[in-house]
Design an enzyme around this catalytic site. Structure first.
Site, mmCIF file in Angstrom:
data_model
loop_
_atom_site.group_PDB
_atom_site.id
_atom_site.type_symbol
_atom_site.label_atom_id
_atom_site.label_comp_id
_atom_site.label_asym_id
_atom_site.label_seq_id
_atom_site.Cartn_x
_atom_site.Cartn_y
_atom_site.Cartn_z
ATOM 1 N N HIS A 1 114.685 -1.914 43.065
ATOM 2 C CA HIS A 1 113.694 -1.231 43.905
ATOM 3 C C HIS A 1 113.445 -2.116 45.118
ATOM 4 C CE1 HIS A 1 110.150 0.588 45.482
ATOM 5 N NE2 HIS A 1 109.895 1.351 44.443
ATOM 6 N N SER A 2 113.848 -1.651 46.286
ATOM 7 C CA SER A 2 113.685 -2.462 47.496
ATOM 8 C C SER A 2 112.268 -2.360 48.037
ATOM 9 C CB SER A 2 114.677 -2.020 48.571
ATOM 10 O OG SER A 2 114.199 -0.879 49.259
#
Length: 954
Positions: free
Chosen positions: A806-807
């Protein structure tokens, strides 16, 4: 010839000890004959398990020996049937020997003996092959009943030193064997260590030997009987004393002995159960409030205004007004009844209205409990009873959440479709309030003379705030501290099930310390040990960190009794009103450390969980300071309280015992089976998915894990990455959706970076064994931390790496650039076929996309032509991708579910043109296709969209 007596001839007479010896001989014959026959006829089959056979495993377990094979099963059943006669006679004689007037304990122990006998027949004659569920039910029931039977026999033992000594040794050996038994079972089941099951088998056989030997000791006591039943020594006539009676006579000041020496009253026991259920309802409402509040900042992506509802707990501050204080105290029943409106909030579909309703319920509940403690401050025995009910209610809430995989069936986020039992919960709560509020509160004159000068109210309020926050944030769910210490695979620490039962045991043990040793519980020594435990929990991982957590759990529960008791004898508006205000500050503090990107001043406390823990313990220290500085008169009052509370205290201990047995049974039922099978193993297909689950709250504010489960199952997903999955905070209800999904779907699970790692969460569920996993926190100099999981899966015998990521947010471009470079290098370093299940926040073919899909990473986009993406992406390398689909979310979350299919064992095409060549579904074998269920209008609002159908590749 039988002897003659004055009241008639005795046709047959023999000592009662032969009943015990007959039981022992028949029971041992059953097990040993099966072992001898099994080893002689089917040795290699009965030593083999799901992972290893001979020579790695060389000694059979009990279940394998007495299981399904003929003739050892028949031999076992024959002797077990013979055992049943002496067994029932043994239980009956034990009751005759120990029965006393006005004592219900012998009846209870005899009932447990009969119950154990019946359940033994259950798991004996219904094998796991016949019916796995009923076999487990009978087995668990037997094991659970063993504890009260064993302890009851020890408590009721006649004054026979030799028999008592043997019972203590054998009981200690039996329960001591459980520890290595569980350890080696985990080594076998979780770590798959060769030979571990053999060692486990030895401990399992030892349990059988100790169990039967414990009952054989009755031979020493039954010498007092002669059958046709004549008591030749008079022990059954009540002339000789039981051990417990002798203790009560010789040690009149021994607290535990005095508590259990009281007569049992069903009416008073029901009162205790009602009080505990009220405490359970309080904790259920309080723990649900955060989930309802959290719904709004999720949809607003920032401060919504509804966060103000966390302040409803400060309602006890109204008790500063004398007229209002007297009004509440005189109408406690009505106040408690009004608080129950929160249990009906599940019927309100509008999230805002539901929040208002639960907010009012928590307002009234906090006010009612504070007034209840205050009103009982002048009667220490009744005050201790209410404190016990509230704390045992917390333990009950944690145990119920353990049984419901971290959900609560009476939360307003639950209903009948997602595991809720709200209607039943409300009816029981209504009856409990009516029952427990029968006693009238103290008069106003009594309230005026409670001795309010016992220490500082302000310091007590600080202590209450820290205590309540510690209890809520760490102990409202049995898996919270376990997940603090989770480091991935291979497993090197505790797991949520079964070790949640250990957390509950530590809570039970701590509360018993608070009840039986007031001086220790309120003192600096135990406080110091609690601080050490907090430091270890915060800084260490795996078992070491968890041991610190257990020490802290025990301390928090122990300190609850004296700290709340001390606060109740001061100004309630300060101790509880101000205390809840401090608690609210701590709640926001522990959310700010991870939500720093969305709140004012957030960066100042970014990732400072250590500050949160330090503040918690310092606040509790304030409460300890004012508690230990109480006057000698107050200390004498506490001692007198003990003298008046001995009888009622026993009922809460019985309830604690029942809760602990319940949690042990749940731990057994929830133990991972690790026998998971992929959906299309014959076709060697791996179906992978990525889904941002929005903290398991759907668009209407209800818990969404059941709907998620159904969609994942119907799409036949073997490996799925879940994002925004860390729910182990007060504001999210201290939940863990992955536990429910993994157990219900039959999947291995890596929770990802724990709640003390300050991320929104990333989790991995897999039908395939997770051989190894590593957690990463990617560079995030400005915005929120970006979590990632790097896992190696054993997929049909081939090692494949799966990355879940998850950026950072769109507002932090530098963070996202650094993260793309980090992850690209991480994926490029893998020599194995790989899949990325991710949330990238980029447009296809633009910007950071070209870092993720590059020569450095070696990864390919699952469909480069899919231009309608911004967040979710599936990338891969070294695998033959065969299909790709996008499935609408309906109202489960705010993000769709993307799914890809990969064929294991075949190499990917070398050119992009060959990789991305589309084919028609008719050309795809049946086992490689996506389910037809989601075509067209789909089902329950889920359908293939964007392409309107799945895509298949040559």
């Amino acid at each position: 010839m039988a002897p003659k007596f004055k009241d008639g001839d005795v046709v047959l007479a023999f000592s009662g000890k032969w009943v015990s010896w007959a039981h022992t001989a028949a029971a041992y014959s059953a097990f040993l004959s099966a072992l001898i026959v099994g080893v002689a006829l089917h040795y290699h089959k009965i030593v083999e398990n799901e992972y290893y056979g001979y020579p790695d495993e060389w000694f059979p377990s009990v279940s394998a020996t007495i299981g399904d094979r003929y003739p050892e099963r028949s031999s076992f059943m024959l002797f077990i049937a013979i055992t049943s006669g002496p067994r029932f006679a043994l239980v009956g004689l034990w009751y005759l020997l120990t029965a006393r007037p006005n004592s219900n304990l012998p009846k209870f122990v005899a009932g447990m003996g009969v119950f154990r006998t019946l359940t033994c027949g259950g798991w004996t004659y219904v094998t796991s092959t016949d019916d796995h569920d009923w076999h487990d039910i009978f087995m668990i029931s037997y094991l659970v009943a063993t504890l009260p039977w064993t302890l009851g026999c020890l408590a009721l033992s006649p004054d026979n030193p030799r028999a008592i000594k043997y019972r203590k040794y054998l009981a200690g050996a039996f329960f001591g064997t459980l520890v290595p038994l569980i350890y080696f079972f985990i080594q076998h089941k979780v770590h798959k260590v060769a030979g571990a099951y053999t060692i486990y088998a030895f401990f399992e056989w030892a349990l059988i030997l100790f169990d039967v030997a414990f009952d054989s000791v009755t031979a020493l006591d039954f010498e007092t009987f002669e059958l046709v039943v004549r008591d030749v020594k008079g022990s059954s006539k009540g002339k000789s004393k039981l051990v417990v009676e002798k203790i009560l006579q010789d040690e009149k000041d021994h607290q535990v002995a005095q508590v259990f020496g009281q007569t049992f009253s069903f009416s008073e026991a029901i009162d205790a159960v009602a009080d505990v259920y009220n405490g359970f309802v309080f904790w259920s409402m309080l723990t649900s409030l955060g989930v309802l509040v959290w719904y709004f900042p999720l949809w607003h992506m920032g401060i919504s205004g509804y966060e103000a509802f966390v302040m409803v707990t400060v309602s006890p501050s109204l008790l500063a007004i004398r007229s209002l204080r007297l009004l509440v105290v005189k109408n406690l029943r009505m106040c408690h009844l009004l608080s129950l409106v929160g249990l009906l909030a599940y019927q309100i579909n509008d999230p805002a209205t539901r929040l208002f309703t639960v907010g009012f319920a928590v307002w009234m509940s906090c006010l009612s409990w504070a007034a209840t403690w205050y009103s009982e401050g002048g009667q220490p025995a009744r005050l201790e009873s209410k404190i016990s009910a509230w704390t045992v209610g917390l333990i009950a809430s944690s145990a119920i959440k353990f049984a419901w995989q971290t959900s609560n069936p009476i939360w307003p986020t639950s209903h009948s479709e997602n595991g809720g039992h709200n209607g039943l919960g409300f009816i029981l709560a209504l009856l409990a309030v009516l029952r427990s509020t029968r006693q009238t509160p103290l008069t106003s004159n009594d309230l005026a003379i409670q001795g309010r000068k016992e220490g500082s109210s302000l310091l007590a309020g600080l202590g209450i705030g820290g205590l309540f926050f510690g209890l809520h944030s760490l102990l409202s769910d049995s898996s919270t501290m376990i997940l603090w210490n989770w480091e991935g695979f291979p497993v090197q620490g505790p797991i949520s099930a079964p070790h949640g039962a250990v957390t509950i045991a530590a809570m039970v043990g701590g509360l018993l310390i608070g009840l039986f040793n007031d001086t220790l519980a309120r003192g600096w020594t135990l406080y110091g040990l609690g601080c050490i435990g907090a430091a270890i929990l915060t800084t260490a991982t795996n078992w070491t960190g968890y041991y610190g957590g257990l020490a802290l759990a025990a301390y928090l529960m122990a300190a609850s009794v004296p700290l709340i008791g001390s606060a109740a004898r001061k100004s309630p508006a300060v101790t509880f009103g101000f205390g809840f205000l401090v608690y609210n500050f701590m709640v926001l503090f522990h959310v700010w450390v991870v939500a720093y990107a969305f709140v004012p001043g957030g960066p100042l406390v970014r990732e400072r969980t250590d500050w949160v823990m330090l503040a918690t313990m310092l606040l509790i220290g304030c409460g300890v300071f004012t508690s230990v500085s109480s006057t000698p008169a107050a200390q004498r009052k506490r001692f007198n309280a003990y003298l008046n509370s001995r009888k009622q205290r026993s009922y809460y201990i019985y309830i604690l015992g029942a809760i602990q047995l319940f949690s042990v049974a749940i731990a057994y039922l929830r133990f991972p089976t690790y026998d998971y099978v992929p959906y299309h193993k014959d076709d060697k297909i791996l179906t992978a998915g990525i889904w941002t689950i929005h903290f398991s709250i759907d668009d209407e504010g209800y818990s969404s894990e059941y709907r998620m489960r159904d969609l994942i199952k119907e799409l036949e997903i073997d490996v799925i990455g879940l994002l925004e999955s860390d729910l182990q905070r007060i504001i999210m209800g201290n939940r863990d959706t992955t536990q429910f999904l993994a157990e219900d779907l039959g999947m291995y699970v890596d929770y990802g970076p724990g709640p003390n790692k300050h991320t929104w969460g990333a989790a991995l569920l897999s039908k395939f064994p997770i051989v190894n996993s590593t957690h990463h926190l990617l560079p995030s100099p400005v915005g929120e931390l970006a979590p990632a999981i790097e896992a190696t899966l054993d997929v049909y015998g081939e090692m494949i790496d799966v990355f879940v990521f998850h950026s950072g947010q769109e507002e932090d471009p530098e963070d996202r650039r650094l993260q793309s470079e980090y992850l690209s290098k991480l994926m490029g370093a893998s020599p194995r076929p790989s899949i990325l299940l991710s949330y990238l926040v980029t447009r296809p073919l633009e910007g950071n996309y070209n870092t993720y899909v590059s020569n450095v990473s070696g990864m390919h986009d699952i469909d480069p032509s899919d231009w309608d993406r911004w967040c979710e992406y599936i990338l891969y390398k070294g695998l033959k991708r065969t299909g790709y689909a996008r499935v609408s979310r309906h109202t489960i979350t705010d993000t769709e579910l993307q799914v890809g299919k990969f064929l294991i064992g075949e190499k990917e095409p070398k050119t992009a043109k060959a990789r991305n060549a589309l084919i028609k579904e008719a050309q795809v074998p049946e086992g490689r296709r996506f389910p037809q269920l989601f075509r067209g209008e789909g089902v329950r609002g889920h359908k293939y969209h964007v392409f309107d159908e799945p895509r298949y590749y040559a």
